[in-house]
Every structure is written in C-alpha cells, then in structure tokens.
Design a protein around this motif. Structure first.
Motif, PDB file in Angstrom:
ATOM      1  N   GLU A 117       0.902  -1.104  -0.258  1.00 39.91           N
ATOM      2  CA  GLU A 117       0.020  -0.062   0.178  1.00 39.91           C
ATOM      3  C   GLU A 117       0.987   1.461   0.074  1.00 39.91           C
ATOM      4  N   GLY A 118       1.640   1.555   0.696  1.00 41.88           N
ATOM      5  CA  GLY A 118       2.793   2.509   0.717  1.00 41.88           C
ATOM      6  C   GLY A 118       3.676   2.658  -0.715  1.00 41.88           C
ATOM      7  N   SER A 119       3.737   1.321  -1.059  1.00 43.42           N
ATOM      8  CA  SER A 119       4.111   1.585  -2.429  1.00 43.42           C
ATOM      9  C   SER A 119       4.164   2.496  -3.918  1.00 43.42           C
ATOM     10  N   ALA A 120       2.875   1.590  -3.648  1.00 40.25           N
ATOM     11  CA  ALA A 120       1.385   1.541  -4.873  1.00 40.25           C
ATOM     12  C   ALA A 120       0.426   1.970  -5.346  1.00 40.25           C
ATOM     13  N   GLY A 121      -0.583   1.769  -3.926  1.00 38.75           N
ATOM     14  CA  GLY A 121      -2.238   2.214  -3.367  1.00 38.75           C
ATOM     15  C   GLY A 121      -2.415   1.720  -5.016  1.00 38.75           C
ATOM     16  N   PHE A 122      -3.360   1.570  -5.276  1.00 40.74           N
ATOM     17  CA  PHE A 122      -4.240   1.302  -6.205  1.00 40.74           C
ATOM     18  C   PHE A 122      -5.260   0.150  -5.895  1.00 40.74           C
ATOM     19  N   GLY A 123      -4.986  -0.311  -4.188  1.00 39.42           N
ATOM     20  CA  GLY A 123      -6.133  -1.949  -3.976  1.00 39.42           C
ATOM     21  C   GLY A 123      -5.307  -2.994  -4.533  1.00 39.42           C
ATOM     22  N   THR A 124      -4.135  -2.660  -4.919  1.00 28.45           N
ATOM     23  CA  THR A 124      -3.147  -3.384  -5.012  1.00 28.45           C
ATOM     24  C   THR A 124      -2.851  -4.425  -3.929  1.00 28.45           C
ATOM     25  N   PRO A 125      -2.401  -3.645  -2.236  1.00 27.76           N
ATOM     26  CA  PRO A 125      -2.622  -5.187  -1.024  1.00 27.76           C
ATOM     27  C   PRO A 125      -3.176  -6.240  -0.986  1.00 27.76           C
ATOM     28  N   ALA A 126      -4.758  -6.152  -1.484  1.00 25.82           N
ATOM     29  CA  ALA A 126      -5.691  -7.300  -1.386  1.00 25.82           C
ATOM     30  C   ALA A 126      -5.780  -7.745  -2.583  1.00 25.82           C
ATOM     31  N   ALA A 127      -5.255  -7.188  -3.705  1.00 19.84           N
ATOM     32  CA  ALA A 127      -5.279  -7.910  -4.764  1.00 19.84           C
ATOM     33  C   ALA A 127      -3.916  -9.087  -4.490  1.00 19.84           C
ATOM     34  N   ILE A 128      -2.977  -8.657  -3.798  1.00 22.32           N
ATOM     35  CA  ILE A 128      -1.545 -10.216  -3.438  1.00 22.32           C
ATOM     36  C   ILE A 128      -2.207 -10.666  -2.596  1.00 22.32           C
ATOM     37  N   GLY A 129      -2.018  -9.889  -1.604  1.00 24.44           N
ATOM     38  CA  GLY A 129      -2.717 -10.607  -0.273  1.00 24.44           C
ATOM     39  C   GLY A 129      -3.374 -11.440  -0.226  1.00 24.44           C
ATOM     40  N   ALA A 130      -4.953 -11.006  -0.209  1.00 20.64           N
ATOM     41  CA  ALA A 130      -5.331 -12.090  -0.532  1.00 20.64           C
ATOM     42  C   ALA A 130      -5.058 -14.188  -1.381  1.00 20.64           C
TER      43      ALA A 130
END
Length: 550
Positions: A117-130
C-alpha cells in the motif's frame, strides 16, 4: 434541497445497497442496474446535461482500464504460481514461520500489505494478499475479507503519501482558493509541512484504532470462517496481534514526525516485519497450539496435478522472486525520479470527451498491472514452466475477468456521473457535495463522528481514499471553521474515514473477489467489511472527542 433531490443524491448508495447487499446480486448484475438508475436520477431529477452525462460514462469506461489491468495482473500472477508449483514452496515457507493461520493473516495482510500500500496504492495490497492467503489454504471469501480489512490504516500514507499530499491539497485549494493558507504559513509555508501536521493527527488516532486492526482481522477470520465460528479463538492471540499492530503504527508515527507523510507505511511495515516475523518464528506471545481450520483447502485440484504431476522444488528466494521483483519495481517507479518520468511518459490521455471539459487517462507503464505481467513472464522462465502450464495460466486469467469487466465497466461510470453532476439545470451542487453539505448543516454538533463517515462515503463510491479527500477536505475544513473544531483533527478524521471506506468500496471488493475466484459473491464480502469500517470510524471519532485539541 427537496426530498426528491435528496433521494436522487442518495441513488448510487441506495441502489448499490439494495441490489448488491440486500438482494445479493453479483456485482456483474448489480452495478449495471445501479448505473442506469443513477443515470436516470441525474438526468431527470438533477437535470444533468445529456452530453455531460454521456461523456461521464465514457470517462468512467476509460478510467476503468487502470484497475482492470491491476486485477488481471494479480490473477495472472496467482495462476503462474499455481501452475508452476511455486505455491508449494511459498506455503511451506509460511508454515515454517508459523503454522497458525491467524499469524499468517497478520503478516501477509497487515504488514506485507501495508508495504505494498505504501509503495503503490491502487487497491494492490488486497489483490496481492488475498491470493497469497488462498495459496496457504485460507478459504477464498475469508482471504478477500481479511485482506480488505488489513488494507486500511496504511492507506493514510499509501502510494508515497498521495492521499494526504495530493488528495487533501487539491481539496483545500479547489478553484485556486487556498482555504488553509494561515495554517500552511504556520508549518513552513508549504502544504507539505501542513500535510505532515494533519498526518500526525491521523497516525496518533491510529495508534489506537489502527493498532487494533490485526486483532479485528483474526477475530473476523475465526468468528465468521472458522469451523467453530468462535471469536474467542481469535482473541487467544491478542498479545501477538497487538504487538503486530504497534510494530507498524509506532514506527509509522515516528517516520511521519521526522520525515513527513511519504514513507510511514513503507518503512513502518518493513520495521514491523523485522520485529514480528522473528517473534512468530519463535512462537513468542502465541498459544502453544497453532490454529488452522482450513485444511480442506490445502489439496491441489486434479487440474493442477495434471499440469504438475510431481511436486516442483524451488528455493524460498526463487518462489518469492516474483513478489520481490514486484515490490522492487513498485518502489523504484515511485521513488526514482528519472525512472518514474520515463514510465509516465508513456501515459495515454483523452481530453475534451464528447465535446466537454472532461478528460481521462491511462497509466500504461506506470500502472502496477504492467509490473504484474512482467513478473509473470519472468516467472515463466524462472520456474521453467511447460507450454501447457503457461497457456493454462494465461487463458484461465482471461476467462475469470469477464464478470469484473462488466462490474467495473458499470461502477466507474456510475461514480463519474455522480461526481460530475454539478453541471446541471437545477442550479444544484454536485450530488456528493450537496449530500455532504446537508449532513454538515444538520449534524454539526456531532461532527467528530460524522466526519469519518463522510470519508467512508467518498471512498465507498469513488474507490479511492485520495479521491475522497479531494472531494471532501474543503467541506471538512469549512465545517471545522463553522463549529470551532480543530481543522487538523477534522481533516484527520476525513482521512481515517477514507481509509476505512477502502475496506468496502465497490472497486476494491470486486478486485478482491476476482483474484480469489469468487466473482459474484461481492455482497457477502461487503456485509462482513461494512460493520468493521463503521466501527473503525466510530472509534476514531470517539478518540477525537476525548482528546480534543491534541
């Protein structure tokens, strides 16, 4: 504003709640219906110009390209890991840290997710973490829910501080009027200094609210998705969960205090992982018996076995290399000026849509979706995948995107209609501003609790904490002026509400559901995350009331 106009301004919220949450239609059906209903309300009640209405739809379709590429890339990476056999190594690595699913959720969604999230945002964390949680055997719906909840506190400083540094600055200087000029002068004469001051209030409140998120995540995991449906099983690791919470929020507070709002989430998460992973590996602060109630999800499908009949052995570094490369690309693209300039030089923009002043853009190489595809191609070579496995990885990723294309292809235009409705024959402000003004005029006495709800409302519809701050920072500042509230606290509550809205906004939910193969079950996810988001806002508002001027 008449009752009919009030209902029209609420149309996107009401329609999404009715069709998606109450009627439980899949997003691929609920969102097109909601878009049509919102468009009709804007046309006939708000009296929005037809040309502008049509241009808003086009703007939304073009704007949907960026989140769609991110979602496709995340699904593609998941399938690459699945069909290469690298998931077995990743699963084993996390099991070596801890076999406890609660611990894995905290490390992946709270700490690693905060770094992304700190690096990219754009909802990327859930797209990677899930998807990572799914690889470890967590049920897909559970993985999506806890990943969305985890992607909250770090959003304050997401994408190298964008929600505060850009979102709030734009919201406070709309139309060239610098609402916070006096406060900016007190903090170094630049908005960056005032942003650091606002962010200090945000992360101070989050020393309590944010630090509780890991405990909330594991209680949701065990209470809703465990075999025994027991919140008590989540509370069993309260010491570890609180330690993990403070391991991120305290470093984040210090980084913001000394260096500003660009890197608290990035550095805070790295410090948190450095502290939490060794503790988890040693089993400190944890019960002697690990909790993992999802063994039924650990088995490979017949399809995977056919593509990889014998387990493929990779080193941990090799198996994790796609994520390592992905994280490196995200950080470099946001921090290294020349590299960022080169990437953004390939952006596509459309101006004067259908003869209006509306415009849209697509960050071709700068968008995280491109990085996903690059690391997948590297994975093909690194994992020495068979042609059949490579083909299967790509084709399955494409097939899974159809419901998402329909959902986002309707939800983003709906949001654009909503936001662009200020140009109308009825002489009204845009729908979100009119609605927020009504709340401010009628609920100013309890604004500390209403303020974060406005932030949630903005993020829920726009799909972005940054955009929520752009829409409502000016309103929050004005209300604070009128009721004698500390401006920085009002803006901090706006930002915290926008973070909370990240858990339940339609775009993020659709993305999380898609990457875990659960497209069509978005309503189930929102029903789980909405109470958490509202609780987050309620606690933050209560802290603001108690601590007053900080």
């Amino acid at each position: 504003m008449t009752i009919l106009q009030l209902l029209a301004s609420l149309t996107p919220i009401i329609s999404v709640m009715v069709f998606l949450v109450l009627m439980r239609l899949p997003a691929s059906k609920a969102m097109p219906i909601s878009m049509v209903v919102t468009g009709l309300a804007a046309l006939f009640i708000w009296q929005m110009d037809t040309q502008l209405l049509a241009a808003s739809v086009v703007e939304g379709l073009l704007s949907a390209l960026t989140p769609l590429t991110i979602i496709f890339g995340a699904v593609f990476l998941l399938n690459t890991l699945k069909y290469s056999g690298a998931m077995d190594t990743i699963r084993a690595g996390f099991t070596n840290i801890s076999a406890d699913a609660r611990v894995q959720v905290i490390i992946i969604c709270w700490l690693f997710g905060s770094f992304i999230e700190g690096s990219a945002g754009f909802g990327t964390p859930a797209a990677i973490g899930a998807p990572l949680l799914v690889l470890l055997g967590v049920p897909p719906i559970a993985a999506a829910v806890v990943a969305l909840i985890g992607d909250s506190t770090a959003v304050s400083f997401g994408a190298i501080g964008l929600p505060v540094l850009f979102g709030m600055e734009q919201g406070l200087t709309e139309g060239g009027v610098n609402m916070a000029a006096a406060q900016i002068a007190e903090h170094g004469g630049t908005f960056a200094g005032y942003a650091q001051f606002i962010a200090k209030h945000m992360i101070t409140i989050d020393l309590i609210t944010g630090s509780l998120i890991p405990l909330v995540m594991v209680c949701v995991l065990t209470g809703f998705f465990g075999r025994n449906k027991s919140i008590k099983e989540g509370l069993q690791i309260w010491k570890f969960a609180l330690f993990a919470g403070f391991a991120f929020t305290v470093p984040a507070w210090l980084i913001n205090y000394f260096a500003g709002p660009e890197f608290p989430s990035v550095i805070g998460s790295l410090v948190g992982m450095a502290l939490v992973i060794p503790v988890a590996r040693k089993g400190w602060l944890l019960p002697s018996q690990p909790w993992c109630d999802f063994s039924e999800n650990d088995h490979k499908t017949d399809e995977e076995l056919a593509l990889n009949p014998t387990p493929v052995k990779f080193s941990q570094i090799a198996a994790w290399s796609p994520y390592i490369i992905m994280a490196a690309l995200l950080v470099l693209s946001r921090v290294v000026g020349p590299f960022k300039s080169w990437l953004t030089s390939f952006n596509i923009s459309w101006t004067g849509l259908l003869g209006t002043e509306l415009k849209a853009g697509f960050a071709t190489l700068y968008a995280p979706g491109v990085f996903f595809v690059v690391v997948c191609l590297i994975g093909f070579v690194l994992f020495k995948m068979k042609p059949t496995a490579m083909k299967q990885s790509f084709t399955m990723s494409c097939k899974s995107m159809l419901p998402t294309i329909i959902s986002l292809g309707a939800s983003v235009p709906m949001v654009k209609i909503f936001l662009n409705s200020g140009d109308n024959s009825a002489g009204l402000a845009s729908m979100p501003v009119a609605l927020a003004d009504l709340l401010a005029n009628s609920m100013g006495s309890v604004w500390a609790w209403v303020s974060p709800i406005v932030g949630i409302f903005g993020a829920f519809l726009s799909g972005s904490a940054t955009f929520s701050n752009m829409m409502f920072s000016g309103l929050q500042y004005s209300v604070a002026d009128n009721i004698g509230m500390n401006h920085a606290i009002a803006l901090a509550l706006q930002g915290i509400g926008a973070n909370a809205g990240n858990m339940m906004c339609v775009m993020n939910v659709v993305a999380a559901a898609t990457v875990v193969g659960m497209a069509g079950r978005e309503s189930e996810i929102i029903r789980k995350t909405m109470p958490i988001a509202l609780g987050y806002a309620l606690v933050a508002g209560t802290i603001a009331v108690i601590w007053g001027g900080f």
